[in-house]
Motif scaffolding. Sequence first.
Motif, PDB file in Angstrom:
ATOM      1  N   GLY A 241       0.912  -1.286  -0.103  1.00 41.54           N
ATOM      2  CA  GLY A 241      -0.155   0.074   0.018  1.00 41.54           C
ATOM      3  C   GLY A 241       0.813   1.214  -0.179  1.00 41.54           C
ATOM      4  N   PHE A 242       2.027   1.112   0.741  1.00 39.63           N
ATOM      5  CA  PHE A 242       2.823   2.454   0.828  1.00 39.63           C
ATOM      6  C   PHE A 242       3.333   2.800  -0.648  1.00 39.63           C
TER       7      PHE A 242
ATOM      8  N   VAL B 228       2.787   5.412  -6.318  1.00 41.35           N
ATOM      9  CA  VAL B 228       2.352   5.433  -7.750  1.00 41.35           C
ATOM     10  C   VAL B 228       1.167   6.033  -8.032  1.00 41.35           C
ATOM     11  N   ALA B 229      -0.109   5.617  -7.151  1.00 39.71           N
ATOM     12  CA  ALA B 229      -1.416   6.516  -7.460  1.00 39.71           C
ATOM     13  C   ALA B 229      -1.099   7.862  -7.626  1.00 39.71           C
ATOM     14  N   LYS B 230      -0.323   8.408  -6.619  1.00 40.49           N
ATOM     15  CA  LYS B 230      -0.312  10.004  -6.721  1.00 40.49           C
ATOM     16  C   LYS B 230       0.178  10.320  -7.952  1.00 40.49           C
ATOM     17  N   PHE B 231       1.320   9.609  -8.453  1.00 40.41           N
ATOM     18  CA  PHE B 231       2.052  10.226  -9.794  1.00 40.41           C
ATOM     19  C   PHE B 231       1.069   9.827 -11.028  1.00 40.41           C
ATOM     20  N   LEU B 232       0.109   8.928 -10.797  1.00 36.66           N
ATOM     21  CA  LEU B 232      -0.693   8.713 -12.023  1.00 36.66           C
ATOM     22  C   LEU B 232      -2.007   9.471 -12.003  1.00 36.66           C
ATOM     23  N   THR B 233      -2.369  10.071 -10.821  1.00 36.30           N
ATOM     24  CA  THR B 233      -3.595  10.663 -10.828  1.00 36.30           C
ATOM     25  C   THR B 233      -3.343  12.071 -11.014  1.00 36.30           C
TER      26      THR B 233
ATOM     27  N   VAL C  44      -2.865  -0.116  -6.171  1.00 36.89           N
ATOM     28  CA  VAL C  44      -2.880   0.948  -6.844  1.00 36.89           C
ATOM     29  C   VAL C  44      -4.046   1.376  -7.467  1.00 36.89           C
ATOM     30  N   VAL C  45      -4.833   0.568  -7.747  1.00 40.05           N
ATOM     31  CA  VAL C  45      -6.354   1.011  -8.235  1.00 40.05           C
ATOM     32  C   VAL C  45      -7.163   1.320  -7.026  1.00 40.05           C
ATOM     33  N   GLY C  46      -7.159   0.898  -5.904  1.00 35.90           N
ATOM     34  CA  GLY C  46      -7.583   1.182  -4.772  1.00 35.90           C
ATOM     35  C   GLY C  46      -7.407   2.451  -4.010  1.00 35.90           C
ATOM     36  N   ALA C  47      -5.853   2.804  -4.306  1.00 36.45           N
ATOM     37  CA  ALA C  47      -5.269   4.004  -3.814  1.00 36.45           C
ATOM     38  C   ALA C  47      -5.674   5.155  -4.738  1.00 36.45           C
TER      39      ALA C  47
END
Length: 83
Positions: free
Chosen positions: A10-11, A16-21, A65-68
């Motif tokens: 999760g960390f 990664v999610a912050k980078f992609l969103t 990543v999808v959840g985040a």
Amino acid sequence: MHLIWTILIGFVAGLVAKFLTPGRGPSGFFLTAALGIGGSLAATYLGQMLGWYHQGQSAGFIGAVVGAAILLVLYHLVTRPKA
């Protein structure tokens, strides 16, 4: 050990999610880590409830990543300025 693995995945997923969103996300190490951990836990337990994962099986990196990313989009919706 299952919970520790979920938190570690999760960390990284939060980063990664912050980078992609798109958009300006929550800043700070701890908020990003909490977002990723929350996404990983949500993906794990939601996947177990839906039958995608067996009991004791974590969502894995892509699910985390999808959840985040979903949590990050919800964060944007809640914190956007009211016009």
